[in-house]
Design a protein around this motif. Structure first.
Motif, short mmCIF file in Angstrom:
data_model
loop_
_atom_site.label_atom_id
_atom_site.label_comp_id
_atom_site.label_asym_id
_atom_site.label_seq_id
_atom_site.Cartn_x
_atom_site.Cartn_y
_atom_site.Cartn_z
N MET A 34 0.75 -0.87 0.34
CA MET A 34 -0.19 0.00 0.14
C MET A 34 1.18 1.39 0.13
N ARG A 35 0.50 2.32 -0.94
CA ARG A 35 1.18 3.27 -0.91
C ARG A 35 0.82 3.94 -0.06
N ILE A 36 1.80 5.48 0.98
CA ILE A 36 1.15 6.26 1.21
C ILE A 36 2.08 7.41 1.09
N ALA A 37 0.49 8.02 1.05
CA ALA A 37 1.58 9.59 -0.34
C ALA A 37 1.50 10.60 0.86
N GLU A 70 0.63 14.34 -0.76
CA GLU A 70 -0.53 14.13 -0.90
C GLU A 70 -2.19 14.87 -0.22
#
Length: 109
Positions: free
Chosen positions: A1-4, A7
């Motif tokens: 899971m990508r956590i940006a 953003e």
């Protein structure tokens, strides 16, 4: 899971846990775990608190500061990691003239 983090909206928490000034954070929370990138401006701190139901891992990205950990004081610099196990207490303090930027993970246990 990508956590940006870039953003995400930044949250400003005045006197977090009884600390000084404010903590700025971009935070992911899934109902169980918090993952955040935070900033303490010069003179800011996160107040001394005990981890009753969680632990915390703090990795310093930039800036310098210190932690109060139980009955000790530890200096922190970029690349250092501080670990506060469940049942222990700590405080993060920016005692420098630059921002203290950190990455933290707080898993519930």
């Amino acid at each position: 899971m990508r956590i940006a983090f870039d953003e995400m909206d930044e949250t400003v928490i005045p006197q977090f846990r009884g600390g000084q000034k404010e903590t700025r954070a971009r935070m992911f929370f899934d109902g169980q775990n918090r993952i955040m990138r935070g900033v303490l401006i010069p003179g800011a701190s996160i107040g001394l608190h005990t981890h009753e139901t969680s632990s915390e891992i703090i990795y310093i990205l930039s800036g310098t500061g210190k932690v109060l950990y139980d009955d000790t004081e530890e200096s922190l610099a970029p690349g250092d990691c501080h670990y506060c196990p469940k049942g222990h207490r700590h405080s993060l303090i920016n005692d420098s003239s630059d921002d203290l930027v950190f990455f933290a993970v707080v898993p519930e246990q």
